[in-house]
Design a protein around this motif. Structure first.
Motif, PDB file in Angstrom:
ATOM      1  N   ALA A  20       0.741  -1.111   0.026  1.00 54.91           N
ATOM      2  CA  ALA A  20       0.008  -0.364  -0.079  1.00 54.91           C
ATOM      3  C   ALA A  20       0.805   1.318   0.051  1.00 54.91           C
ATOM      4  N   ASP A  21       1.823   1.129   0.837  1.00 53.07           N
ATOM      5  CA  ASP A  21       2.820   2.528   0.862  1.00 53.07           C
ATOM      6  C   ASP A  21       3.505   2.611  -0.694  1.00 53.07           C
ATOM      7  N   ALA A  22       3.925   1.747  -1.103  1.00 51.60           N
ATOM      8  CA  ALA A  22       4.741   1.557  -2.141  1.00 51.60           C
ATOM      9  C   ALA A  22       3.766   2.135  -3.441  1.00 51.60           C
ATOM     10  N   VAL A  23       2.379   1.550  -3.735  1.00 54.47           N
ATOM     11  CA  VAL A  23       1.542   2.052  -4.508  1.00 54.47           C
ATOM     12  C   VAL A  23       1.066   3.646  -4.111  1.00 54.47           C
ATOM     13  N   ALA A  24       0.959   3.915  -2.942  1.00 50.96           N
ATOM     14  CA  ALA A  24       0.556   5.288  -2.855  1.00 50.96           C
ATOM     15  C   ALA A  24       1.839   6.323  -3.254  1.00 50.96           C
ATOM     16  N   LYS A  25       3.041   5.908  -2.917  1.00 53.45           N
ATOM     17  CA  LYS A  25       4.268   6.576  -3.328  1.00 53.45           C
ATOM     18  C   LYS A  25       4.253   6.680  -4.852  1.00 53.45           C
ATOM     19  N   ALA A  26       3.917   5.582  -5.506  1.00 57.21           N
ATOM     20  CA  ALA A  26       3.992   5.552  -6.850  1.00 57.21           C
ATOM     21  C   ALA A  26       2.826   6.295  -7.717  1.00 57.21           C
ATOM     22  N   ILE A  27       1.666   6.609  -7.199  1.00 61.90           N
ATOM     23  CA  ILE A  27       0.646   7.221  -7.851  1.00 61.90           C
ATOM     24  C   ILE A  27       0.777   8.783  -7.181  1.00 61.90           C
ATOM     25  N   ALA A  28       1.460   9.074  -6.315  1.00 59.79           N
ATOM     26  CA  ALA A  28       1.402  10.507  -5.923  1.00 59.79           C
ATOM     27  C   ALA A  28       1.836  11.399  -6.773  1.00 59.79           C
TER      28      ALA A  28
END
Length: 75
Positions: free
Chosen positions: A64-72
């Motif tokens: 979830a953190d990696a996805v949030a960072k990628a789509i930020a």
């Protein structure tokens, strides 16, 4: 890499067997090979069942953190 994993697994089994043998000895029960093997199997299964949800939650959080960072949005 595979050798390191195998060594880690063997280490875990040896430590678990030591814990089981100590618990049997402390309880005044006979410390036999069969009792230690059976106790070790039980200890490993119980520990895996307790740890599995924590590992799953950690993986879900990391994803979830990696996805949030990628789509930020990028500044």
């Amino acid at each position: 890499m595979l050798g390191l994993v195998v060594d880690a697994v063997i280490g875990v089994v040896v430590v678990a067997a030591g814990i089981v043998a100590f618990r049997l000895w402390k309880a005044g029960k006979a410390v036999t090979g069969a009792a230690v093997v059976a106790g070790t199997e039980t200890l490993v299964k119980d520990t895996a069942a307790e740890i599995t949800p924590a590992i799953q939650a950690a993986i879900e959080k990391a994803v979830a953190d990696a996805v949030a960072k990628a789509i930020a949005p990028k500044p």
